[in-house]
Write a protein that holds these residues in place. Structure first.
Motif, short mmCIF file in Angstrom:
data_model
loop_
_atom_site.label_atom_id
_atom_site.label_comp_id
_atom_site.label_asym_id
_atom_site.label_seq_id
_atom_site.Cartn_x
_atom_site.Cartn_y
_atom_site.Cartn_z
N ASP A 1 0.82 -1.21 0.00
CA ASP A 1 0.00 0.00 0.00
C ASP A 1 0.86 1.26 0.00
O ASP A 1 0.41 2.33 -0.43
CB ASP A 1 -0.92 0.02 1.23
N ARG A 2 2.09 1.13 0.47
CA ARG A 2 2.98 2.30 0.57
C ARG A 2 4.17 2.25 -0.37
O ARG A 2 4.76 3.30 -0.66
CB ARG A 2 3.49 2.42 2.02
N PHE A 3 4.53 1.03 -0.85
CA PHE A 3 5.73 0.90 -1.66
C PHE A 3 5.44 0.08 -2.91
O PHE A 3 4.82 -0.98 -2.84
CB PHE A 3 6.86 0.22 -0.85
N GLU A 4 5.91 0.58 -4.04
CA GLU A 4 5.79 -0.12 -5.32
C GLU A 4 7.19 -0.63 -5.67
O GLU A 4 8.11 0.17 -5.89
CB GLU A 4 5.27 0.83 -6.39
N VAL A 5 7.36 -1.94 -5.70
CA VAL A 5 8.69 -2.54 -5.78
C VAL A 5 9.00 -2.99 -7.20
O VAL A 5 8.23 -3.73 -7.81
CB VAL A 5 8.81 -3.71 -4.79
N PHE A 6 10.17 -2.56 -7.68
CA PHE A 6 10.69 -2.93 -9.00
C PHE A 6 12.00 -3.68 -8.79
O PHE A 6 12.85 -3.24 -8.01
CB PHE A 6 10.97 -1.69 -9.85
N ALA A 7 12.18 -4.79 -9.48
CA ALA A 7 13.44 -5.54 -9.42
C ALA A 7 14.07 -5.54 -10.80
O ALA A 7 13.45 -5.98 -11.78
CB ALA A 7 13.20 -6.96 -8.95
N TYR A 8 15.29 -5.06 -10.89
CA TYR A 8 16.05 -5.03 -12.15
C TYR A 8 17.09 -6.15 -12.05
O TYR A 8 18.07 -6.06 -11.32
CB TYR A 8 16.66 -3.66 -12.37
N ASP A 9 16.84 -7.19 -12.80
CA ASP A 9 17.42 -8.51 -12.54
C ASP A 9 18.35 -8.93 -13.68
O ASP A 9 17.94 -8.97 -14.84
CB ASP A 9 16.25 -9.49 -12.39
N HIS A 10 19.58 -9.26 -13.33
CA HIS A 10 20.48 -9.89 -14.32
C HIS A 10 21.10 -11.14 -13.69
O HIS A 10 22.30 -11.40 -13.79
CB HIS A 10 21.54 -8.91 -14.84
N HIS B 1 8.94 -7.16 -12.21
CA HIS B 1 10.21 -7.85 -12.47
C HIS B 1 10.68 -7.49 -13.87
O HIS B 1 9.96 -7.70 -14.85
CB HIS B 1 10.04 -9.36 -12.35
N VAL B 2 11.89 -6.94 -13.96
CA VAL B 2 12.43 -6.49 -15.25
C VAL B 2 13.76 -7.21 -15.47
O VAL B 2 14.72 -7.01 -14.73
CB VAL B 2 12.65 -4.97 -15.28
N ASP B 3 13.82 -8.05 -16.50
CA ASP B 3 15.04 -8.78 -16.83
C ASP B 3 15.92 -7.87 -17.69
O ASP B 3 15.56 -7.53 -18.82
CB ASP B 3 14.68 -10.06 -17.59
N ILE B 4 17.07 -7.49 -17.15
CA ILE B 4 17.98 -6.59 -17.89
C ILE B 4 19.24 -7.32 -18.34
O ILE B 4 20.21 -6.68 -18.73
CB ILE B 4 18.36 -5.37 -17.04
N THR B 5 19.21 -8.65 -18.30
CA THR B 5 20.42 -9.44 -18.58
C THR B 5 21.04 -9.06 -19.92
O THR B 5 22.26 -8.92 -20.05
CB THR B 5 20.09 -10.94 -18.55
N ALA B 6 20.20 -8.92 -20.94
CA ALA B 6 20.72 -8.68 -22.30
C ALA B 6 20.86 -7.20 -22.62
O ALA B 6 21.28 -6.85 -23.73
CB ALA B 6 19.79 -9.35 -23.32
N LEU B 7 20.51 -6.32 -21.69
CA LEU B 7 20.58 -4.88 -21.96
C LEU B 7 21.97 -4.33 -21.62
O LEU B 7 22.59 -4.74 -20.64
CB LEU B 7 19.54 -4.13 -21.14
N SER B 8 22.43 -3.39 -22.42
CA SER B 8 23.65 -2.67 -22.07
C SER B 8 23.38 -1.82 -20.84
O SER B 8 22.22 -1.59 -20.44
CB SER B 8 24.08 -1.77 -23.23
N ASP B 9 24.45 -1.32 -20.22
CA ASP B 9 24.26 -0.47 -19.05
C ASP B 9 23.40 0.75 -19.39
O ASP B 9 22.52 1.13 -18.62
CB ASP B 9 25.62 0.00 -18.51
N ALA B 10 23.66 1.35 -20.54
CA ALA B 10 22.90 2.54 -20.94
C ALA B 10 21.43 2.22 -21.15
O ALA B 10 20.54 2.96 -20.72
CB ALA B 10 23.50 3.15 -22.20
N ASP B 11 21.16 1.09 -21.80
CA ASP B 11 19.76 0.72 -22.06
C ASP B 11 19.05 0.33 -20.77
O ASP B 11 17.87 0.65 -20.57
CB ASP B 11 19.70 -0.43 -23.07
N ALA B 12 19.77 -0.37 -19.87
CA ALA B 12 19.16 -0.73 -18.59
C ALA B 12 18.86 0.53 -17.78
O ALA B 12 17.80 0.65 -17.16
CB ALA B 12 20.09 -1.65 -17.81
N ALA B 13 19.79 1.49 -17.80
CA ALA B 13 19.57 2.75 -17.08
C ALA B 13 18.38 3.50 -17.66
O ALA B 13 17.57 4.07 -16.91
CB ALA B 13 20.83 3.61 -17.13
#
Length: 630
Positions: free
Chosen positions: A286-295, A314-326
């Motif tokens: 109710d107070r926090f919306e949680v995002f996980a950026y996962d590699h 849940h966001v899979d960033i394994t194949a993303l470059s640092d710039a694209d993940a950011a």
């Protein structure tokens, strides 16, 4: 032939002198008449690369390689693809290159480093050994040795560095890498010679000269100034100098929930998620919306499944470059982003360098300052970071009321431990244990442990059998200290639940003193085993003190090593005292803060709220002490 050579030289000179555009136009005209000319395709690829047009350059290098342009085209294509995290494509190109030129050291090195960076260590062993048989290049030798080290071939890797370094003058930049596998062997004469050379450079202010890895450094050096400067030098050397995203100025004060992001490669069967699973499950949605950026690797473990069920986004960033993940993180407009890795294996602080979140913090994975300007806060506690430590952190400290370390009350309780005989332990002896990995075992800690054994006749020390070299060397050192080698008993690694269960066969745990048990100490306490430690001088050597205080067992924290021997020996000699202490720990499991996941989560969420509200009010970060939610 001469005119073609001259033309090639002219075009190459244009490319190297910043006139790639003009050269590419001429090359394009020539290729229309001869589209498979390997030399022209190579020049085109070079021009495109120099112009920053990497996608087109990769295709030109591939075409040049395919029509006989040589192994270098496959090499550069592979390196560019690897830089874009397109690992399988990179390896395919490099394999074409090594097939064309089997003895090419550069291609072999690229195969080793690409597999190393992709955490595919086993696939690289043959290439590493082939490279070691061919090259004299110190950097290539170092890369090959570190890949062997990552396959737990510690002694083999250490021997490579002995050949590189030798007894005389050595390239300082190799010293830090040499220390990584060597620490696993417990060959202290060699290890201490490396550390002495490294300290010589630090005493002169040459913190980057040895290119030491920050995490390795923290496991042997408790000088907080050196810790900060070595980490800063590493960050300056290894992290990209990127342009951060423009800070957001739009107001979020009316937003219903705080958006919290977590970035990690450890959302799997790993110590981080063993500790954090309950926190993720307990977050107040109710107070926090949680995002996980996962590699993380996909291991489909129960820990990973719990994590996936617990997080809202849940966001899979394994194949993303640092710039694209950011960029993806920035699009989610995160209020506070926690990096859970820091300067540890597979960390991606390069993503944080773009400042994709309004506020950025470090937590749990790395026991010290990240020494980078784009991390605003580090979550800690008053034990691991007393006020005297504040000058040695680039971050502001947000200190939780008990221990910084979260724990999961839903972890499986210690089950049937089996028999002592099954672990090779004597049935009636007092069993001390020290289950930290061998790289944490320094001469000082081991000497303390042997003093304890000498004080408790017939007792044994139970350790992890991680490295044949370490077992051999530790037995030899024990004999030198007057303790029979057969009083050291080694057991292989076991899955977490089984390991926690068998811990119950021990009587008392002895801590490593320069780098304490972190998850290991929590595991021991979860199994009901008292852990004896001594106060330390930096974060990594104060963790067990933090955990024991949160377990309401401060009497197990010695002021110095003499008192540590006294406490441990007294426990070893007094069965009733041990029984009373274990009964106290069992009772504290349900009352003390350490394993109260709900209480910890409320405190952690209060910390988040304090940091975010300060940021929303336009105030700069400052040191914060979080009150206990009770």
């Amino acid at each position: 032939m001469a005119s073609e050579t001259n033309l090639t030289d002219v075009l190459l000179k244009q490319i190297n002198n910043g006139q790639a555009g003009a050269a590419l136009k001429r090359i394009g005209d020539l290729l229309r008449n001869d589209p498979n000319h390997p030399g022209l395709l190579t020049l085109q690829a070079e021009g495109l690369r120099m112009s920053g047009r990497h996608a087109e350059a990769i295709e030109s290098y591939r075409r040049a390689g395919a029509v006989g342009g040589g192994a270098r085209n496959w090499l550069v294509a592979g390196l560019l693809l690897g830089g874009e995290r397109r690992t399988d494509e990179a390896l395919k190109c490099l394999m074409f290159g090594i097939a064309e030129d089997p003895g090419n050291e550069e291609v072999l090195n690229a195969l080793v480093t690409t597999l190393f960076n992709a955490n595919r260590y086993r696939e690289g062993v043959l290439f590493a050994r082939r490279l070691l048989s061919l090259t004299r290049n110190e950097q290539f030798l170092t890369n090959a040795a570190l890949l062997l080290q990552s396959n737990e071939m510690h002694e083999e890797a250490a021997e490579v560095f002995k050949k590189i370094i030798g007894p005389g003058e050595a390239n300082a930049a190799v010293l830090g890498a040499a220390l990584v596998p060597s620490r696993f062997t417990c060959e202290w004469e060699w290890i201490e010679s490396l550390q002495a050379r490294i300290l010589d450079h630090y005493a002169k202010g040459q913190y980057g000269a040895t290119q030491e890895y920050p995490l390795t450094h923290l496991t042997w050096c408790a000088n907080e100034l050196y810790n900060l400067e070595v980490t800063r030098a590493y960050a300056n050397r290894m992290l990209p100098n990127v342009q951060p995203f423009a800070p957001r100025t739009d107001s979020v004060r009316g937003r219903a929930r705080i958006r919290v992001g977590y970035l990690s490669a450890d959302f799997c069967n790993h110590a981080t998620i063993h500790l954090m699973a309950g926190l993720f499950e307990s977050h107040d949605r109710d107070r926090f919306e949680v995002f996980a950026y996962d590699h993380s690797p996909r291991d489909n473990s129960e820990y990973q499944q719990r994590f996936l069920r617990a997080v809202e986004h849940h966001v899979d960033i394994t194949a993303l470059s640092d710039a694209d993940a950011a960029a993806r993180i920035a699009a989610d407009d995160i209020d506070i982003l926690f990096d859970l890795k820091g300067h540890t294996g597979w960390g991606r602080l390069g993503i944080m360098a773009y400042r994709p979140a309004r506020l950025q913090a470090a937590y749990l994975g790395y026991p010290g300052s990240t020494a980078v300007p784009f991390i605003d806060y580090l979550v800690a506690d008053r034990f691991v970071t007393p006020e005297s430590s504040f000058p040695f952190y680039t971050e502001k400290l947000c200190r939780l009321p008990h221990s910084y370390q979260c724990n999961d009350r839903k972890r499986p309780v210690a089950g049937d431990p089996g028999t002592r005989e099954a672990q090779g332990l004597p049935p009636d002896a007092v069993v001390f244990c020290a289950f930290n990995q061998s790289y944490k075992i320094d001469r000082g800690s081991f000497t303390v442990w042997m003093r304890v054994l000498a004080e408790v006749p017939g007792s044994v020390l139970w350790l992890l059998g991680q490295s044949p070299a370490a077992e051999r060397n530790l037995r030899a050192y024990a004999e030198r200290l007057g303790v029979r080698a057969d009083r050291l008993i080694f057991s292989a690694f076991a899955p977490p639940e089984r390991h926690i269960a068998r811990m119950r066969l021990a009587d008392v745990a002895l801590d490593a003193l320069v780098c304490n048990g972190h998850t290991t100490t929590s595991d021991m306490l979860w199994a009901g085993i008292p852990v004896v430690t001594a106060r330390g001088a930096h974060f990594a050597s104060r963790v067990s003190e933090s955990l024991l205080n949160a377990m309401d067992a401060p009497e197990l924290v010695a002021r110095n090593t003499d008192e540590m021997v006294e406490i441990a020996a007294r426990l070893g000699r007094d069965a009733r005292l041990r029984a009373n202490l274990r009964a106290k720990l069992a009772a504290n499991m349900t009352t003390a803060p350490l394993f109260d996941t709900g209480r910890f989560t409320r405190n952690f969420e209060h910390a988040i709220t304090m940091m975010v509200e300060k940021n929303r009010a336009g105030e700069p970060p400052s040191h914060l002490d979080v009150p206990d939610a009770q």
